[in-house]
Each structure stands twice: as structure tokens, then as C-alpha cells.
Design an enzyme around this catalytic site. Sequence first.
Site, PDB file in Angstrom:
ATOM      1  N   HIS A  55      -5.929   0.610  -1.879  1.00 56.15           N
ATOM      2  CA  HIS A  55      -4.939  -0.186  -1.145  1.00 56.15           C
ATOM      3  C   HIS A  55      -5.433  -1.601  -0.855  1.00 56.15           C
ATOM      4  O   HIS A  55      -4.636  -2.488  -0.549  1.00 56.15           O
ATOM      5  CB  HIS A  55      -4.513   0.525   0.149  1.00 56.15           C
ATOM      6  N   ASP A  85      -7.208   6.889  -3.042  1.00 57.41           N
ATOM      7  CA  ASP A  85      -7.363   5.563  -2.450  1.00 57.41           C
ATOM      8  C   ASP A  85      -8.702   4.923  -2.818  1.00 57.41           C
ATOM      9  O   ASP A  85      -9.391   4.368  -1.964  1.00 57.41           O
ATOM     10  CB  ASP A  85      -7.202   5.637  -0.920  1.00 57.41           C
ATOM     11  N   GLY A 164      -9.435  -4.498   7.469  1.00 57.78           N
ATOM     12  CA  GLY A 164     -10.486  -5.314   6.866  1.00 57.78           C
ATOM     13  C   GLY A 164     -11.749  -4.523   6.606  1.00 57.78           C
ATOM     14  O   GLY A 164     -12.560  -4.880   5.749  1.00 57.78           O
ATOM     15  N   SER A 166     -11.613  -1.499   5.514  1.00 59.18           N
ATOM     16  CA  SER A 166     -11.281  -0.591   4.418  1.00 59.18           C
ATOM     17  C   SER A 166     -12.094  -0.886   3.174  1.00 59.18           C
ATOM     18  O   SER A 166     -12.225  -2.042   2.755  1.00 59.18           O
ATOM     19  CB  SER A 166      -9.794  -0.703   4.078  1.00 59.18           C
ATOM     20  N   LEU A 221       4.116  15.467 -12.302  1.00 57.09           N
ATOM     21  CA  LEU A 221       5.420  16.112 -12.449  1.00 57.09           C
ATOM     22  C   LEU A 221       6.456  15.131 -12.967  1.00 57.09           C
ATOM     23  O   LEU A 221       7.189  15.440 -13.895  1.00 57.09           O
ATOM     24  CB  LEU A 221       5.859  16.704 -11.107  1.00 57.09           C
ATOM     25  N   GLY A 222       6.531  13.962 -12.344  1.00 61.27           N
ATOM     26  CA  GLY A 222       7.457  12.948 -12.831  1.00 61.27           C
ATOM     27  C   GLY A 222       8.784  12.912 -12.100  1.00 61.27           C
ATOM     28  O   GLY A 222       9.844  12.792 -12.727  1.00 61.27           O
ATOM     29  N   VAL A 223       8.729  13.011 -10.776  1.00 60.34           N
ATOM     30  CA  VAL A 223       9.945  12.907  -9.968  1.00 60.34           C
ATOM     31  C   VAL A 223       9.701  11.984  -8.785  1.00 60.34           C
ATOM     32  O   VAL A 223       8.576  11.833  -8.317  1.00 60.34           O
ATOM     33  CB  VAL A 223      10.417  14.276  -9.430  1.00 60.34           C
TER      34      VAL A 223
END
Length: 323
Positions: A55, A85, A164, A166, A221-223
Site C-alpha cells: 500500500h 501487503d 509513514g 508502514s 476466482l475472478g469475481v
Amino acid sequence: RLVYADGHGDALAIQEIYRRVNPSTVTVVTELPRGASVGTGVILTEDGYIITNAHVIAGGTSCYVALADGSIFDAALVGYDAEQDLAVIKAQDTDGRAAQGLPAAEFGDSDALSVGDPVYAIGNPLGELRGTSTGGMVSALGREVSVEGTMMTLIQHDAAVSPGSSGGGLFNSSGSLIGIVNAKANSSEAEGIGFAIPVNSVKQIISDLIEHGYVQGRAYLGVSTQNVTLMPQGTSHWGGFFGYSGMSCVLVTNVVSGSAAEAAGIRTGDLILAVEGTEVSSTDDLSALINAYNAGDQATLTIQRNGEQMELSVTFGESVPEK
């Protein structure tokens, strides 16, 4: 080459820990279409591989890192893993040549941690207080936490962290890296509740990111989905299935073309009720269940379509992040 330590090692004075680990901590500045974001990173190798949070670099158009000695390097994105992440970037000069001789952190063993062990965070809180050291202890291990809709298993600690911080390191009493700081409790009523990704969970991800640019074999999965709560009128077969009259589940709002979901026959408007008989009551539940599978694995999804409950067999694809 990553440098590993065995066990806890010898405990050091706090001042010595700081002298040892601060040089391996960098400020990460990500240029965005509008403005910039500032976070922290940890040097992995002498030739410039650096780990930070996904992120921290998300949405960036370019990136650079500042070292403790004032050196500044451009940073190229090597790969990232939004699910955990984590991101790996690589320091390089303006001509694209890899950095050399950087002070790499020493990796510890997060499995050797116990509640009560002292820990120290080094980072850049508020994006402007570079080289800040805070200390505390391990508050809990194996804590299941939802971070931006993804369930993660994290180290809970009480070393002070702020925006900051992170991507910075969490270090043990011998100065070895045992976690990557990635979250804190955001409630105004909560104090001293920070979280870090255990370094033992990071090692394989780092290897995949460096070698392939993404984590291989993760189920897809693709949803696109959203949480819904249904209140049935009278008795229904699916209400009886879960043993209560109202239910929470997830609504499929989009099916990615060519995805495993499309191949399995899932459609926009379907309600996903369960995966292999395990109830799905939220998008977090669905993500956690899918994350337990690998690409190529099969699972049975219980869905409801137009009031009819049915089971569909899905063979998961591989999750490959967009470049």
C-alpha cells in the site's frame, strides 16, 4: 543474498540495536498522479533489494528511497503482493545501475517469538520523522486481523507506529528483523495496538517477487462481490440450510471474462452462500476461504440464483497482479 540469523542471538542494548538497524531502514517516497505518499522500507540485500508494504507504493508513477546517510536512489518496482501487503523495490542510480554495498538487515526467526519479548520499530512516522525508534513488546502472536478487507495473520505489538511507519522493520532484542510493520488499530479508543507481518511469512513471498514479480500459485476466482443481508419471506430451502431465517452472504457484481468463475458458470447477480460447505457471510470470508487454495485446486461453491440453490464446481485460476 538475504542474511539470516539463528534464534534470538545475543540481546543488545537499545542504543546498539538502533545503530545496527537504522542504516538498513529507508524512507520510501512514491510519486502519485497527485502529490506523493511517504512510507518506510527495509534493505534486504547489499545490491539494493528493499521490502516495503504494497500500500506504500500503490498507485505510484515513480519511486525513490532515501537512506540514513542521506543517499538517495531511484527505486524500480520488482513485484508486489496486495494480498499480504508486501512489495519489493530495487534501488538504482539514475542510469538504472543497481546499488552496491548497501547495509542489509539481518533476518531473524519470527517463529521463535513469545508474548512479552521486547521489540523495536524503526521508521518514518507521519512521513517526516525519519529514523524514529520506538519500543515495546510482543502483545500477541498469530492474531487474525482484517486489513483493507483481507484477513492476515499478524504479530500484535505495542511499539508506537503511525502513518509513514508502514513498511518499516520490527526488530528483536538482537537487532534481527522479525516483522514488517503494516497496520495499527484506528479506533480512537485503542492505544498501543500495532501489527506486523511475521518475517517467516515474508521469506517465500520475497523470493517469488524477486524471481517472478508476483507470488506464484495463489488461487484466483475472478469475481467482484459485495456484502448483502437477505431477509426471506417465510420458510426457504436456503434459510433451512444455514439454520436461521435471515442470512448474510456475498453478491456477485461482476464476473471477469475468461476467469475460473466464468468457466464454472457463475453469473453476475448470483449469491455465494458457501465454499465446500463452509458458510460465506462476507467478502472477507470469501477471500479467506479462497486464499486457502492454490491455483489448479477444485472446490464446490454453493450459490443461489433466482431463488434456486445450486452447487457449482470451480477450478481456481492463478492470481497474477496487473503490471
